[in-house]
Design a protein around this motif. Structure first.
Motif, PDB file in Angstrom:
ATOM      1  N   TRP A 170       0.509  -1.334  -0.070  1.00  0.00           N
ATOM      2  CA  TRP A 170      -0.025  -0.089  -0.014  1.00  0.00           C
ATOM      3  C   TRP A 170       0.676   1.374  -0.001  1.00  0.00           C
ATOM      4  O   TRP A 170       0.398   2.360  -0.513  1.00  0.00           O
ATOM      5  N   GLY A 171       2.214   1.181   0.606  1.00  0.00           N
ATOM      6  CA  GLY A 171       2.780   2.385   0.727  1.00  0.00           C
ATOM      7  C   GLY A 171       4.164   2.464  -0.362  1.00  0.00           C
ATOM      8  O   GLY A 171       5.068   2.981   0.111  1.00  0.00           O
ATOM      9  N   ILE A 172       4.047   1.846  -1.166  1.00  0.00           N
ATOM     10  CA  ILE A 172       4.984   1.910  -2.359  1.00  0.00           C
ATOM     11  C   ILE A 172       5.157   3.211  -3.201  1.00  0.00           C
ATOM     12  O   ILE A 172       5.876   3.196  -4.366  1.00  0.00           O
ATOM     13  N   GLY A 173       4.531   4.239  -3.151  1.00  0.00           N
ATOM     14  CA  GLY A 173       4.096   5.480  -3.891  1.00  0.00           C
ATOM     15  C   GLY A 173       5.589   6.047  -4.001  1.00  0.00           C
ATOM     16  O   GLY A 173       6.098   6.362  -5.302  1.00  0.00           O
ATOM     17  N   ASN A 174       6.597   6.177  -2.924  1.00  0.00           N
ATOM     18  CA  ASN A 174       7.738   6.839  -3.096  1.00  0.00           C
ATOM     19  C   ASN A 174       8.781   5.947  -4.008  1.00  0.00           C
ATOM     20  O   ASN A 174       9.412   6.302  -4.971  1.00  0.00           O
ATOM     21  N   THR A 175       8.590   4.761  -4.036  1.00  0.00           N
ATOM     22  CA  THR A 175       9.481   3.708  -4.757  1.00  0.00           C
ATOM     23  C   THR A 175       8.746   3.517  -6.147  1.00  0.00           C
ATOM     24  O   THR A 175       9.986   3.679  -7.319  1.00  0.00           O
ATOM     25  N   VAL A 176       7.459   3.929  -6.414  1.00  0.00           N
ATOM     26  CA  VAL A 176       7.042   4.071  -7.850  1.00  0.00           C
ATOM     27  C   VAL A 176       7.706   5.365  -8.637  1.00  0.00           C
ATOM     28  O   VAL A 176       8.005   5.119  -9.792  1.00  0.00           O
ATOM     29  N   ILE A 177       7.885   6.385  -7.621  1.00  0.00           N
ATOM     30  CA  ILE A 177       8.162   7.610  -8.258  1.00  0.00           C
ATOM     31  C   ILE A 177       9.719   7.678  -8.601  1.00  0.00           C
ATOM     32  O   ILE A 177      10.047   7.994  -9.872  1.00  0.00           O
ATOM     33  N   ILE A 178      10.515   6.897  -7.845  1.00  0.00           N
ATOM     34  CA  ILE A 178      11.885   6.536  -8.281  1.00  0.00           C
ATOM     35  C   ILE A 178      12.060   5.882  -9.331  1.00  0.00           C
ATOM     36  O   ILE A 178      12.808   6.137 -10.187  1.00  0.00           O
ATOM     37  N   PHE A 179      11.260   4.800  -9.285  1.00  0.00           N
ATOM     38  CA  PHE A 179      11.354   4.097 -10.872  1.00  0.00           C
ATOM     39  C   PHE A 179      11.020   4.421 -11.891  1.00  0.00           C
ATOM     40  O   PHE A 179      11.695   4.552 -13.067  1.00  0.00           O
ATOM     41  N   LEU A 180       9.920   5.223 -11.710  1.00  0.00           N
ATOM     42  CA  LEU A 180       9.331   6.058 -13.031  1.00  0.00           C
ATOM     43  C   LEU A 180      10.440   7.081 -13.369  1.00  0.00           C
ATOM     44  O   LEU A 180      10.749   7.242 -14.654  1.00  0.00           O
ATOM     45  N   ALA A 181      11.090   7.775 -12.313  1.00  0.00           N
ATOM     46  CA  ALA A 181      12.271   8.785 -12.712  1.00  0.00           C
ATOM     47  C   ALA A 181      13.121   7.931 -13.438  1.00  0.00           C
ATOM     48  O   ALA A 181      13.862   8.452 -14.469  1.00  0.00           O
ATOM     49  N   GLY A 182      13.572   6.691 -13.194  1.00  0.00           N
ATOM     50  CA  GLY A 182      14.611   5.996 -13.781  1.00  0.00           C
ATOM     51  C   GLY A 182      14.136   5.719 -15.108  1.00  0.00           C
ATOM     52  O   GLY A 182      15.170   5.735 -16.101  1.00  0.00           O
TER      53      GLY A 182
END
Length: 301
Positions: A170-182
């Motif tokens: 449920w709390g993977i939003g920060n990880t998603v943003i970093i992956f998206l930037a990559g």
């Protein structure tokens, strides 16, 4: 021969030190100071309100050889990490891939996936506490609506940790943003070159996207591992370490030792053991990264 500093340079240096002083003092007083104090406390038998007696490494010896609760908490935390870290990374990477597509309303979807991250952790935990309720919780209601039996979720030893692992996504939003930037930093000319050579979507994914994303995967792996080994709110709010210590996370056990049993010396030793466990795991990941982390230009970590 050193050139003498001008009055302007000395003034700039003094003003720089003056403005940096609050941050330096804050680091010394609120970070380095407590860290050093906790190490000193770990060598004593100090309890809140009691006398402090130096006992050397006795706390560490007791923890590693006699404390069964320590072993249980380390097992629970490791079990949770082995499940939640790979699942969280995989889910975040898949979502980032979807959010990297050119579709209508993309900004809305990105906001939706990030929203759970900005909700306070305690509020998220209370939400999932209701969802896990075996009598009127949302999850059992959904299972019953499709003819499947319900579950006790966090109220049963066999399903407690798997339930919390599922909740961790449920709390993977920060990880998603970093992956998206990559993903958005992957050079487009590599994809164009692959198309010229006749590469299909899968070829581009496995031979361009994945290798180009390994530095980002490496960063998220390290940060997720460190965060997971410090899990606390789930046990504190939802389970109190139960049932039968099946969700006794290490940091919750540390907190209970320090502030319920008031064994500050023993808890400090627990904290330093956790520090060394995380340090060893981080060093291990860094050492293996030389074999699988690739940087643009052919360099490796």
């Amino acid at each position: 021969m050193k050139r003498p500093k001008s009055g302007m340079m000395r003034m700039e240096r003094n003003w720089g030190l003056l403005f940096a002083l609050p941050a330096i003092l804050g680091l010394m007083i609120f970070t380095i100071g407590p860290i050093a104090a906790s190490f000193v406390f770990s060598l004593t038998d100090w309890t809140i309100g009691g006398q402090m007696t130096f006992i050397g490494l006795d706390n560490y010896r007791t923890i590693l050889t006699e404390d069964a609760t320590f072993s249980q908490s380390m097992f629970v935390t490791t079990y949770y990490a082995l499940g939640s870290v790979p699942l969280g990374l995989a889910a975040a990477f898949i979502i980032a891939l979807l959010l990297n597509q050119k579709v209508k309303g993309l900004s809305v979807f990105r906001t939706i996936y990030y929203l759970p991250t900005i909700v306070p952790s305690i509020a998220n935990t209370m939400l999932w506490l209701w969802m896990f309720n075996p009598d009127f919780g949302l999850l059992n209601s959904l299972l019953e609506s499709v003819g499947l039996p319900g579950s006790k979720w966090i109220y049963d030893e066999s399903t407690a940790i798997p339930s919390l692992i599922m909740m961790s996504t449920w709390g993977i939003g920060n990880t998603v943003i970093i992956f998206l930037a990559g993903l958005q930093s992957v050079p487009t000319h590599l994809y164009e070159a692959a198309e010229v050579d006749g590469g299909n979507r899968w070829h581009k994914f496995f031979h361009i996207t994945i290798p180009s994303m390994t530095p980002t995967i490496f960063f998220n792996l390290v940060m997720s591992l460190i965060s997971t080994f410090q899990a606390f709110n789930q046990a504190y709010v939802m389970t109190n370490g139960g049932p039968n210590n099946s969700t006794l996370f290490y940091v919750f056990y540390l907190w209970r030792t320090a502030f319920t049993e008031t064994k500050i010396g023993y808890a400090s030793a627990l904290a330093w053991i956790l520090f060394f466990v995380i340090l060893v795991l981080t060093v291990l990941i860094f050492s293996t990264s030389k074999k699988w982390v690739h940087y643009e230009g052919g360099e490796r970590s």
